[in-house]
Design an enzyme around this catalytic site. Structure first.
Site, short mmCIF file in Angstrom:
data_model
loop_
_atom_site.label_atom_id
_atom_site.label_comp_id
_atom_site.label_asym_id
_atom_site.label_seq_id
_atom_site.Cartn_x
_atom_site.Cartn_y
_atom_site.Cartn_z
N SER A 589 0.85 -1.19 0.00
CA SER A 589 0.00 0.00 0.00
C SER A 589 0.89 1.25 0.00
O SER A 589 1.66 1.46 -0.93
CB SER A 589 -0.96 -0.04 1.18
OG SER A 589 -2.00 0.89 1.02
N ASP A 674 -8.57 -5.38 -5.96
CA ASP A 674 -8.13 -4.26 -5.14
C ASP A 674 -8.67 -2.97 -5.75
O ASP A 674 -8.15 -2.49 -6.75
CB ASP A 674 -6.60 -4.20 -5.08
CG ASP A 674 -6.09 -3.09 -4.17
OD1 ASP A 674 -6.93 -2.33 -3.64
OD2 ASP A 674 -4.87 -2.98 -4.00
N HIS A 706 -7.06 -5.87 -1.58
CA HIS A 706 -5.83 -5.19 -1.15
C HIS A 706 -4.97 -6.12 -0.31
O HIS A 706 -3.78 -5.86 -0.14
CB HIS A 706 -6.23 -3.94 -0.34
CG HIS A 706 -5.19 -2.88 -0.27
ND1 HIS A 706 -4.56 -2.35 -1.38
CD2 HIS A 706 -4.66 -2.20 0.79
CE1 HIS A 706 -3.71 -1.41 -1.01
NE2 HIS A 706 -3.74 -1.31 0.30
#
Length: 732
Positions: A589, A674, A706
């Protein structure tokens, strides 16, 4: 187009295997380890706790779900009650457990004589919910009167959530689901946001609250057949997706208090959640308790008397990582007080003590999630009216590990669940020890008794490293914290001069933290057990170190955090036996953004031989258009992507602007579902690396979001990551 002269893969023809064995905690061991949930205490007697546990088996390729019931204040071992069909469980009374399977609810009667817990009788059917309704997030109250007609003088009410369509009709869900599944077109039409959220495309089907009578007749529990709609006439949807659960609402004897997104604003661009109160059975329009000018709210709860509500609240709309303050609301006078204005921590969970005069809260502090205690002095609050109240600060009852799931008991005792860097959730019984708060530096303490020992047997032979916290001077002289994990086989007493290959992990968020708690994904001990020294840094933007530290990353993604990361890495190289020629870095991320940013900034001189980016950002400006929760980008970059100021910030900290400098071998992993950071981010980075001739590998998981969550995919993730590390810095 110029290409870089990248090193050839040093071990590309080598057969790689993850290290496994009786003394090696491998990725497979991590995935198959029991995963305990949060303890639930039986009401009334308060002598038993119920803990749901799930455990995956690679042999059967199934997840086994079970519950354990453990006595409090006894040496009796927990008793396992398998629930092969899964479902949710909760207590109906001190000796009855409800088990919801699909749309049916069963009752399991318990017997406990102080030495043995058993269920001598088979479960019996309590009742059924409408077909296809999939009820969840149950809360049960022994209510005396519900605020509806006089004839509705019921003894008990069960509240739950279910996803329903715009008509709020629980009985029509199955038919509507079938109609949607059998439609002739796959087209989806949108006139507003969200289009998609987290890992699902938005539809008209959303989460709502329902209530139903649940009473005891002739010694058996019976579920009513009339399902009430407390939120009728509103556009309130709760629990709030994608992560909201039963903590998004609470029940008293007569009312429901809940948090929901403000329907008057675009939810993709705003974080504002209002707190509302409504009768258990509805019939009256819910009333807002918040001002309507705040940001997100969470965890609304009643005091034991049902006269006061408390919740956590962020001041800034659009900022999901603002400091969460405690708000106290008097239902009788409509007075409101902010009681943690002078406490520089962000409250996560909050519960009232049984006497209603104090609170237990959890908050992240310096890499640990601690339990704090706070006394509420209502006379003092009333004296200041509606003004923010600078109250006494909460004081810590725990100092180590990560605690949550507090359940207050009589006499100042409480049950809580705690995990650590070396083990999963376990349940503890705590008792407050009296002390004199007037003494300077006296923060009191608790006596704790461990009730469960999940994972102890499975982890006994692995010698997991508990982690060592270290501090160093970061950007602008701020103290910054990091963690060091020793590899399996390291022996400080042996006096060895061996240098170790090292993994440098960068967390996501960016407003997050590496904490002393168990993780089933980025678990530092899994890397350490494969023979790597592991270094983790909590740079500028990390939570648990004061709100100014969190806020300092705003509009500065590639600035102060990288001063911290570089200084932290320099500290680690100086103080730990790291082989500087065999180091790799990995992040997910925002941590993935950091990897791509490091790629384009060789002048940082980290010296990493390979990189790994999981679901990271390649083009910062594009992310402002493609992400689901637009408020996040708007806040962190100071405006919309097309605004002049925000556009300059995005361009300044855009990894794609520095691709001409990319040269370090890199692995990229991305999930096809995601919708926080679209898979095109990973594809773009891989395309850039390939075209530049940089050794690179792409691993896609089309069915993951994600996070990589499915057991087989998790094992594949670990295999590919460890294989990549081994390829570049593994043993000769």
């Amino acid at each position: 187009m110029a290409q870089v002269n990248s090193p050839a893969r040093p071990r590309k023809d080598r057969q790689f295997k993850i290290k496994e064995g009786a003394d090696v905690f491998s990725p497979k061991d991590l995935i198959q380890l029991p995963r305990p949930g949060v303890a639930i205490v039986n009401p009334g007697e308060e002598d038993l706790v119920l803990i749901p546990v799930s455990q995956y088996s690679f042999e059967t390729k199934k997840t086994n779900k079970t519950i354990y019931i453990a006595p409090l204040g006894s040496t009796v071992s927990p008793v396992e009650f398998p629930i092969i069909t899964g479902g949710e469980v909760f207590f109906l009374d001190a000796r009855t457990v409800a088990h919801v399977v699909g749309e049916a609810i069963y009752a399991v009667s318990l017997e406990y004589d102080g030495t043995l817990v058993q269920a001598p009788l088979p479960p019996y059917l309590v009742g059924s919910f409408p077909s296809g309704s999939s009820p969840t997030n149950f809360k049960f109250t022994g209510s005396k009167k519900a605020h509806t007609q006089a004839k509705d003088d019921v003894q008990h009410i069960l509240v739950f959530s279910a996803k329903v369509y715009a008509d709020y009709n629980l009985t029509a869900v199955k038919e509507q689901d079938e109609a949607w599944a059998n439609r002739e077109t796959s087209g989806k039409v949108y006139d507003g946001l969200y289009v998609r959220h987290w890992d699902e495309y938005s539809t008209d089907k959303k989460s709502r609250l329902f209530s139903v009578e649940l009473s005891k007749r002739n010694g058996k529990w019976v579920l009513g057949t009339d399902f009430f709609k407390p939120l009728e006439g509103t556009e309130h949807y709760t629990p709030v997706e994608p992560f909201g659960g039963a903590e998004d609402y609470d029940v008293s004897g007569t009312q429901i208090v809940y948090t929901a997104k403000d329907p008057s604003v675009d939810e993709a661009s705003h974080t504002r959640q209002n707190v509302y109160i409504a009768p258990l059975k509805g019939g009256v329009t819910p009333r807002a308790l918040t001002t309507g000018h705040q940001g997100a709210t969470h965890s609304p709860i009643f005091n034991p008397q049902g006269t006061v509500v408390i919740w956590t609240e962020m001041a800034k709309d659009g900022y999901e990582s603002d400091r969460a303050r405690l708000v106290v609301y008097d239902l009788e006078t409509s007075a409101r007080w902010y009681i943690t204005e002078d406490w520089d921590r962000s409250v996560s969970e909050v519960v009232f003590a049984q006497d209603g005069k104090s609170l237990f809260v959890t908050a992240s502090e310096h890499g640990h999630v601690k339990v704090f205690h706070l006394t509420i002095e209502f006379e003092d609050l009333k004296a200041v009216g509606h003004k923010p109240h600078p109250h006494k600060q909460p004081f810590a009852l725990t100092e180590q590990h990560s605690s949550h799931g507090i359940y207050p008991l009589a006499g100042g005792k409480f049950v809580f669940t705690q995990s650590s860097l070396t083990g999963p959730n376990n349940v503890y019984l705590a008792e407050l020890v009296p002390f004199d708060r007037s003494e300077v530096g006296n923060h009191g303490h608790i006596k704790t008794t461990q009730i469960t020992k999940f994972g102890e047997k499975e982890l006994k032979s692995y010698k997991l490293d508990e982690g060592e916290a270290f501090w160093f001077d970061g950007a602008h002289g701020k103290k910054v914290q990091g963690w060091s994990h020793k590899p399996r086989g390291y022996d400080a007493e042996a006096g060895s001069t061996k240098k170790w290959p090292t993994v440098f992990l960068i967390h996501g968020g960016p407003q997050g933290a590496w904490e002393d708690g168990w993780s089933t994904r980025w678990n530092p001990n899994v890397f350490a057990q494969q023979g790597y020294w592991v270094i983790l840094i909590n740079p500028t933007g990390s939570t648990g170190f004061g709100q100014d530290f969190v806020d300092a990353i705003t509009e500065d993604w590639g600035g102060k955090p990288f001063v911290d990361l570089r200084k932290g890495w320099e500290y680690a190289l100086k103080h730990y036996p790291i082989d500087s020629h065999r180091t790799v870095a990995a992040g997910a991320s925002w941590g993935g953004f950091a990897i791509n940013w490091i790629q384009g900034h060789p002048e940082y001189d980290f010296g990493f031989k390979a990189l790994f980016c999981h679901d990271g950002i390649f083009d910062t400006r594009y992310g402002g258009y493609a992400t689901d929760e637009l408020f996040f980008w708007d806040h962190d970059f100071g405006g919309k992507p097309w605004d002049k100021h925000a556009g300059k910030i995005a361009e300044k900290f855009n990894p794609s602007e520095f691709v001409h400098k990319w040269s370090t071998p890199q692995l990229i992993v991305h999930g096809g579902k995601d919708y926080r950071l679209a898979e095109t981010e990973g594809l773009s980075a891989f395309n850039a690396l390939q075209q530049r001739g940089v050794p690179s590998r792409l691993v896609l998981f089309p069915d993951e979001n994600h996070w990589v969550l499915k057991p087989a995919n998790s094992l594949k993730w670990h295999y590919e990551v460890l294989r990549w590390f081994d390829e570049w810095v593994g043993e000769e």
